[in-house]
Design a protein around this motif. Structure first.
Motif, PDB file in Angstrom:
ATOM      1  N   GLY A 121      45.189  38.801  46.578  1.00 10.18           N
ATOM      2  CA  GLY A 121      44.534  37.551  46.949  1.00 10.18           C
ATOM      3  C   GLY A 121      44.716  36.400  46.001  1.00 10.18           C
ATOM      4  N   LEU A 122      45.621  36.506  45.019  1.00  2.00           N
ATOM      5  CA  LEU A 122      45.915  35.407  44.100  1.00  2.00           C
ATOM      6  C   LEU A 122      47.410  35.171  44.050  1.00  2.00           C
ATOM      7  CD1 LEU A 122      43.690  36.088  40.938  1.00  2.00           C
ATOM      8  CD2 LEU A 122      43.395  34.255  42.595  1.00  2.00           C
ATOM      9  N   VAL A 123      47.822  33.914  44.120  1.00  6.00           N
ATOM     10  CA  VAL A 123      49.234  33.571  43.945  1.00  6.00           C
ATOM     11  C   VAL A 123      49.338  32.272  43.152  1.00  6.00           C
ATOM     12  CG1 VAL A 123      50.005  34.684  46.081  1.00  6.00           C
ATOM     13  CG2 VAL A 123      49.364  32.269  46.113  1.00  6.00           C
TER      14      VAL A 123
ATOM     15  N   LEU B  92      26.425  33.411  51.577  1.00  2.00           N
ATOM     16  CA  LEU B  92      26.930  34.781  51.553  1.00  2.00           C
ATOM     17  C   LEU B  92      28.145  34.830  50.642  1.00  2.00           C
ATOM     18  CD1 LEU B  92      26.824  37.682  52.798  1.00  2.00           C
ATOM     19  CD2 LEU B  92      28.487  36.833  54.478  1.00  2.00           C
ATOM     20  N   HIS B  93      28.182  35.807  49.747  1.00  5.10           N
ATOM     21  CA  HIS B  93      29.347  35.909  48.866  1.00  5.10           C
ATOM     22  C   HIS B  93      30.592  36.193  49.711  1.00  5.10           C
ATOM     23  CE1 HIS B  93      32.105  37.196  45.748  1.00  5.10           C
ATOM     24  NE2 HIS B  93      31.281  36.654  44.867  1.00  5.10           N
ATOM     25  N   PRO B  94      31.711  35.523  49.419  1.00  8.05           N
ATOM     26  CA  PRO B  94      32.924  35.681  50.235  1.00  8.05           C
ATOM     27  C   PRO B  94      33.445  37.109  50.318  1.00  8.05           C
ATOM     28  CG  PRO B  94      33.121  33.774  48.779  1.00  8.05           C
ATOM     29  CD  PRO B  94      31.874  34.495  48.368  1.00  8.05           C
ATOM     30  N   ALA B  95      33.074  37.974  49.384  1.00  2.00           N
ATOM     31  CA  ALA B  95      33.535  39.358  49.443  1.00  2.00           C
ATOM     32  C   ALA B  95      33.043  40.067  50.703  1.00  2.00           C
ATOM     33  CB  ALA B  95      33.058  40.120  48.204  1.00  2.00           C
TER      34      ALA B  95
ATOM     35  N   ILE C 276      40.484  39.640  45.189  1.00  2.90           N
ATOM     36  CA  ILE C 276      39.861  38.817  44.156  1.00  2.90           C
ATOM     37  C   ILE C 276      38.393  38.547  44.463  1.00  2.90           C
ATOM     38  CG2 ILE C 276      40.604  36.661  45.242  1.00  2.90           C
ATOM     39  CD1 ILE C 276      40.233  37.465  41.446  1.00  2.90           C
ATOM     40  N   TRP C 277      38.031  38.490  45.758  1.00  3.73           N
ATOM     41  CA  TRP C 277      36.634  38.239  46.120  1.00  3.73           C
ATOM     42  C   TRP C 277      35.773  39.453  45.792  1.00  3.73           C
ATOM     43  CZ3 TRP C 277      36.130  33.347  46.619  1.00  3.73           C
ATOM     44  CH2 TRP C 277      37.126  32.565  47.230  1.00  3.73           C
ATOM     45  N   GLN C 278      36.291  40.645  46.063  1.00  4.09           N
ATOM     46  CA  GLN C 278      35.548  41.855  45.741  1.00  4.09           C
ATOM     47  C   GLN C 278      35.374  42.010  44.235  1.00  4.09           C
ATOM     48  OE1 GLN C 278      38.164  44.498  47.836  1.00  4.09           O
ATOM     49  NE2 GLN C 278      36.935  44.473  49.705  1.00  4.09           N
ATOM     50  N   LEU C 279      36.445  41.781  43.489  1.00  2.00           N
ATOM     51  CA  LEU C 279      36.338  41.834  42.033  1.00  2.00           C
ATOM     52  C   LEU C 279      35.347  40.791  41.529  1.00  2.00           C
ATOM     53  CD1 LEU C 279      37.182  42.801  39.245  1.00  2.00           C
ATOM     54  CD2 LEU C 279      39.163  41.257  39.373  1.00  2.00           C
ATOM     55  N   GLY C 280      35.404  39.574  42.098  1.00  4.53           N
ATOM     56  CA  GLY C 280      34.490  38.518  41.688  1.00  4.53           C
ATOM     57  C   GLY C 280      33.035  38.875  41.943  1.00  4.53           C
TER      58      GLY C 280
END
Length: 258
Positions: free
Chosen positions: A236-238, A115-118, A177-181
């Motif tokens: 979601g990115l640092v 399952l995609h993490p988004a 970031i997961w949704q964008l990915g």
């Protein structure tokens, strides 16, 4: 065997064998077959890594792409992205793209797919998420809204922008970031290249001035200004002082993955 009224039963016909499946997944992928030249050369592949011919009708009828639909929530223009499964690995030996890295999606669970993490929300699996149809714009000076024909909201820091996204209430927030990915993976496979500007539109990337939402031509399946125009903030990115990148875990929103 045919049973006739006059002559009775016929001889038996040739034996026909068949198998059944519990679930029929619709799988499509893409491989980068050559680098260089900017975006490289890409080719769509089937589930076995063999070259696959697709057209607009194929994707319009694919169960995942067909469920990417407009929605209105809290009077905001949104786009629904349905749950899908993915796999990233090398195409198997003997296939057309043997040894090449491939990205596959499936509308259903399938062997080797995850399952995609988004589509994990705090450890809970969800069937879809919604993303703004347009770049975020000011709404009453306290919230971020999604509407056509207005200028994107700018001049705010990340934390304040995130607070305004969440100000609409429970379930609302800045995209992560997961949704964008997930969206980028769907775009890559459908368009057949990472150079989306060459296929869709260059968008507003050549000047410093903003244009109103929905006016740049940079649109994919109802999502406008997916590239260009305004600065896009993503949660979601640092990075730390060593310039190492950390991504927020989709299962645990307080945990980070190195």
């Amino acid at each position: 065997q045919h049973e006739g009224e006059t002559l009775g039963a016929s001889e038996w016909s040739s034996e026909i064998s068949f198998t059944t499946k519990d679930l029929f997944a619709v799988i499509v992928g893409i491989a980068q077959v050559a680098s260089g030249g900017g975006a490289g050369t890409w080719r769509r592949v089937d589930e076995d890594g063999n070259n696959k011919t697709t057209d607009t009708a194929y994707f319009n009828n694919h169960p995942t792409y067909a469920r990417i639909q407009d929605a209105t929530i809290d009077e905001q223009a949104m786009v629904q992205i349905p749950k899908f499964y993915y796999k990233v690995e090398q195409a198997p030996a003997g296939s057309d793209q043997a040894g090449k890295k491939c990205w596959w999606i499936s509308d259903q669970p399938a062997a080797g797919f995850e399952l995609h993490p988004a589509f994990m929300d705090g450890g809970v699996e969800i069937d879809r998420f919604y993303v703004g149809k347009y770049e975020g714009a000011d709404d009453a000076g306290t919230k971020v809204g999604s509407a056509a024909g207005v200028f994107p909201l700018g001049g705010l820091g990340f934390c304040e922008m995130k607070e305004r996204c969440e100000a609409r209430g429970a379930g609302w927030g800045m995209w992560d970031i997961w949704q964008l990915g997930a969206i980028q993976m769907l775009v890559l496979i459908e368009l057949g290249t990472s150079d989306v500007q060459s296929v869709v539109s260059r968008g507003n990337v050549d000047g410093s001035g903003l244009r109103k939402t929905g006016s740049t031509g940079a649109v994919w399946r109802g999502i406008h200004e997916l590239w260009g125009n305004s600065l896009h903030m993503v949660d979601g990115l640092v990075t730390n002082i060593e310039n190492r990148l950390f991504v927020r875990s989709p299962e645990n929103q307080k945990a980070w993955l190195d």
